[in-house]
Design an enzyme around this catalytic site. Structure first.
Site, PDB file in Angstrom:
ATOM      1  N   CYS A 249     -29.664   1.234  24.823  1.00 41.74           N
ATOM      2  CA  CYS A 249     -29.173   2.516  25.211  1.00 41.74           C
ATOM      3  C   CYS A 249     -30.025   3.399  25.590  1.00 41.74           C
ATOM      4  CB  CYS A 249     -28.216   3.108  23.767  1.00 41.74           C
ATOM      5  SG  CYS A 249     -27.203   4.633  24.182  1.00 41.74           S
ATOM      6  N   PRO A 250     -29.873   4.082  26.707  1.00 45.71           N
ATOM      7  CA  PRO A 250     -31.114   4.997  27.285  1.00 45.71           C
ATOM      8  C   PRO A 250     -30.848   6.213  26.435  1.00 45.71           C
ATOM      9  CG  PRO A 250     -29.096   4.853  28.616  1.00 45.71           C
ATOM     10  CD  PRO A 250     -28.857   3.846  27.538  1.00 45.71           C
TER      11      PRO A 250
END
Length: 412
Positions: free
Chosen positions: A110-111
């Protein structure tokens, strides 16, 4: 759609700025003067829970296989090999190119948390998504109520109401911003919960779509996804643990992230996803704890290489194949353009949303074998994918048929 950010610090800075501005900004500039005390307390609890779940989603590691990892015989049959860690990795684990390690039951990197979503922090990630959706929905509802009050008082003199310019600007800014957060995070929440009801990760949805396309085109034999237990409740419990653990913020899913219950339709002792023939090296010697695989029987003339689901073939089977079919595989090099179906390979294929495997944070080089012989794990110079071997066999058969026809025509 998952995309990794070029500047990783933005993945933390942007959510923190949104939480602080919408959560605290709406409190200071609007709600503090106009909301009843019970609603104001509920709003502040929502903001606190969002901060807490976000920090847990960032700080709790996703979980990695133990090193050294020595799987039991049953687990070894469905384990695969990581080229970057140079070690065996359990089923559903992937090597993250950003975290630079293998992640247990990897969902995606997940950025916005700068962290992988894996076995250990899956519940924290779900709690964060749900707290954002519910908390921001409460903010949006209260802002819409305040807009309605301002609209009804639009014809009143300014001095009749304690409305400041900063409150009007904050209402105009925070209302569409909160709707944007609800819409984007809500879509991700729905997609994640839908996957959990099928006991599938984001990466596995991508893999299932690719494998189903190959099955329809006859490149792979029919195979069932092994971890879908049937009902949504069974799948949720298998993914997240018992229901009572879902609501305790410090709880994590049960299990070790390496052993998973399979359904009745699953092919026993077979890793998932099945490996594409263009990725399987014909002469790959893997560590001794990996199960020995057999390429084919000497009584077979079909060479049905694509029907074998095994991810690895040992050296003995490779040399047996060479003696059986009578050609030197070391003369082959990279043959990506020889088969138009190479776009099905994991490093090239895109889903209908345009997503590649690397968009989920997966290190593609660790997931598949290359055709370059110098890049072999154990230094062998015989790292030839079975797809290339199969195309060579077909080519040899066609040439033999042409020569036979030519000889018959000359005899006539």
């Amino acid at each position: 759609m998952v995309r990794q950010l070029e500047w990783r610090f933005l993945g933390i800075a942007v959510p923190m700025a949104l939480i602080a501005s919408i959560g605290w900004g709406s409190d200071i500039l609007i709600f503090r003067r106009h909301l009843p005390m019970d609603l104001l307390i509920r709003h502040r609890i929502y903001v606190f829970v969002i901060w807490l779940t976000y920090l847990l989603a960032i700080l709790v590691p996703p979980g990695s296989p133990p090193r050294p990892f020595n799987p039991d015989p049953q687990l070894a049959k469905i384990s695969t090999f990581c080229r970057k860690c140079n070690a065996v990795k359990p089923p559903r684990a992937h090597h993250c190119r950003i975290c630079n390690t293998c992640i247990l039951r990897m969902d995606h990197h997940c950025p916005w948390t700068n962290n992988c979503v894996g076995h250990r922090n899956l519940l924290h990630f779900i709690r964060f998504l749900l707290s954002v959706v519910f908390g921001t929905s409460s903010v949006f509802w209260n802002l819409c109520g305040r807009i309605r009050v301002l609209w009804e008082a639009r014809h009143h003199p300014v001095y009749d109401d304690d409305v400041s310019l900063s409150e009007i600007i904050a209402t105009i800014v925070f209302t569409p911003a909160s709707f944007f957060v609800i819409f984007t995070v809500g879509l991700l929440t729905i997609r994640t919960l839908w996957n959990l009801c099928e006991n599938v990760t984001l990466i596995e949805t991508w893999e299932r779509e690719r494998v189903e396309g190959q099955i329809r085109r006859g490149r792979l034999p029919p195979v069932e996804f092994p971890y879908d237990l049937g009902g949504p409740y069974d799948n949720l419990v298998a993914s997240l643990g018992p229901v009572w653990r879902w609501f305790l913020p410090w709880m994590e899913p049960q299990g070790d992230g390496m052993h998973f219950e399979a359904n009745e339709d699953a092919t026993p002792n077979t890793p998932w996803p099945p490996t594409d023939p263009d990725e399987i090296p014909a002469y790959q010697y893997v560590e001794r704890q990996m199960p020995p695989m057999v390429v084919g029987s000497r009584g077979s003339n079909t060479g049905s290489i694509s029907a074998f689901p095994a991810p690895y073939f040992n050296e003995r089977a490779g040399h047996a194949t060479q003696q059986l079919y009578g050609f030197d595989a070391t003369e082959f090099g990279s043959d990506d353009d020889a088969d138009p179906n190479t776009y099905w390979r994991r490093d090239k294929w895109q889903s209908w949303e345009g997503e590649r495997l690397e968009d989920f944070g997966v290190d593609v080089d660790a997931e598949m074998y290359r055709t370059t012989r110098s890049d072999d794990i154990d230094g062998n110079e015989e790292n030839i994918p079975l797809g290339i071997v199969k195309r060579k066999l077909v080519g040899n058969s066609m040439r033999c048929a042409e020569e036979s026809v030519e000889v018959r025509s000359n005899n006539l």
